[in-house]
Design a protein around this motif. Structure first.
Motif, short mmCIF file in Angstrom:
data_model
loop_
_atom_site.label_atom_id
_atom_site.label_comp_id
_atom_site.label_asym_id
_atom_site.label_seq_id
_atom_site.Cartn_x
_atom_site.Cartn_y
_atom_site.Cartn_z
N TYR A 13 14.90 29.43 99.16
CA TYR A 13 14.07 29.82 98.01
C TYR A 13 13.08 30.91 98.39
CZ TYR A 13 16.04 25.43 96.38
OH TYR A 13 16.92 24.45 96.03
N TYR A 17 12.92 34.71 96.80
CA TYR A 17 11.68 35.29 96.31
C TYR A 17 11.36 36.60 97.03
CZ TYR A 17 6.62 35.70 95.48
OH TYR A 17 5.37 36.16 95.15
N SER A 100 6.00 31.84 88.96
CA SER A 100 6.08 30.86 87.89
C SER A 100 7.42 30.87 87.17
CB SER A 100 4.95 31.05 86.88
OG SER A 100 4.55 32.35 86.75
N SER A 101 7.98 32.06 86.94
CA SER A 101 9.21 32.15 86.14
C SER A 101 10.48 32.00 86.97
CB SER A 101 9.25 33.49 85.40
OG SER A 101 8.19 33.58 84.48
N GLU A 103 10.57 31.01 90.52
CA GLU A 103 10.51 29.92 91.49
C GLU A 103 10.01 28.61 90.91
OE1 GLU A 103 11.95 30.18 94.23
OE2 GLU A 103 12.30 32.34 94.12
N GLY A 104 9.49 28.64 89.69
CA GLY A 104 9.13 27.39 89.02
C GLY A 104 7.86 26.71 89.50
N PHE A 105 6.97 27.43 90.16
CA PHE A 105 5.70 26.84 90.57
C PHE A 105 4.81 26.61 89.35
CE2 PHE A 105 6.84 28.86 94.67
CZ PHE A 105 6.69 27.76 95.51
N THR A 106 3.98 25.58 89.41
CA THR A 106 2.99 25.36 88.36
C THR A 106 1.90 26.42 88.48
OG1 THR A 106 1.61 23.89 89.70
CG2 THR A 106 3.43 22.88 88.47
N GLN A 240 17.52 29.60 83.49
CA GLN A 240 16.50 29.63 82.45
C GLN A 240 16.33 31.07 81.98
OE1 GLN A 240 14.99 26.95 81.17
NE2 GLN A 240 16.24 25.65 82.52
N HIS A 243 13.99 33.16 83.97
CA HIS A 243 14.50 33.58 85.28
C HIS A 243 15.29 34.87 85.14
CE1 HIS A 243 14.36 29.27 87.15
NE2 HIS A 243 13.25 29.59 86.53
#
Length: 266
Positions: A13, A17, A100-101, A103-106, A240, A243
């Motif tokens: 991952y 990135y 955020s978009s 890698e999906g981190f908050t 998504q 993404h």
């Protein structure tokens, strides 16, 4: 599971990135290697548990932003030659958007990684959204053998302001489609309907013209092993929309610096 084992687990991952930021496998992996060297010299920088991934991305980000051209020092960036600016400048809004978009981190995790607060992360993501909206539209070819997925992709990219030149289900269809209309970007599945390879189709196309390519696959880990040339831009199925939007933006950002040396092999 030890911290070292967790780092290995999250490494694909981080590599995804890193190449989204730099636009190439070689440059992205160079930053990842620097991150790992830092960890070897100071293993205590990685904690345990669920925060290992955040800690890993935080160390990478500190290294990335330690170079002025990768942060927000716009005057330094303007003083660089145009080609170097294109290949190296990735402002904080892009980092926040990808964290955020893609890698999906908050928001809280992204704030930790970027060493800022949640309000600043939201501001950066908003800035990135305006930047994405201002991107120049292009013609996109879709190489995908699943009709529903192809329809979803077509609707998505058209919603982003791009035009779809057509959908190819096989390697031969992709070549025929490119002869009719040369695309500005390619979205390609890897396993196609007739058993042919999206990798082979793309490499055939890159023999005649240069174009950014985004591969879409249900098994991204198979193509992020470091054992062979790999796709610079990779999206996992099921994807998504955010993404796809983020990666298309990054691929177009690096379009002029794309080189045939970045071709992937089957």
């Amino acid at each position: 599971m030890s911290a070292a084992q967790l780092v290995v687990q999250f490494l694909p991952y981080l590599r995804r990135y890193a190449r989204a930021l730099t636009g190439s496998q070689a440059a992205g992996d160079a930053y990842v290697a620097a991150t790992l060297e830092t960890l070897v010299s100071d293993p205590g920088m990685i904690g345990g548990g669920a925060n290992v991934k955040v800690a890993l991305f935080t160390i990478f980000t500190r290294i990335w932003n330690s170079l002025a051209v990768n942060g927000e020092n716009e005057q330094v960036a303007r003083d660089l030659p145009a080609e170097i600016r294109l290949g190296q400048i990735t402002p904080l809004p892009r980092q926040a958007f990808l964290l955020s978009s893609l890698e999906g981190f908050t928001e809280e995790e992204a704030a930790t990684i970027l060493d800022t607060d949640v309000d600043r992360v939201r501001q950066l993501v908003d800035e990135a959204g305006r930047e994405l909206a201002a991107d120049i539209a292009t013609d996109i070819m879709i190489i995908e053998d699943e009709p529903l997925i192809a329809m979803d992709l077509e609707s998505l990219v058209e919603g982003l302001g791009h035009k779809v030149t057509g959908v190819a289900r096989t390697r031969s269809e992709a070549l025929t489609l490119a002869e009719k209309k040369r695309p500005g970007l390619i979205l390609a599945d890897i396993q196609l309907a007739d058993g042919s390879s999206g990798l082979d189709a793309v490499n055939d196309l890159l023999e005649t013209f240069e174009v950014p390519v985004i591969f879409i696959t249900a098994y991204p880990e198979r193509f992020l092993t470091g054992e062979r040339p790999e796709p610079a831009f990779l999206i996992a199925k099921p994807f998504q929309p955010a993404h796809v939007s983020a990666v298309i933006s990054q691929a177009l950002f690096f379009q002029q610096s794309a080189r045939r040396s970045d071709r992937v092999t089957a």
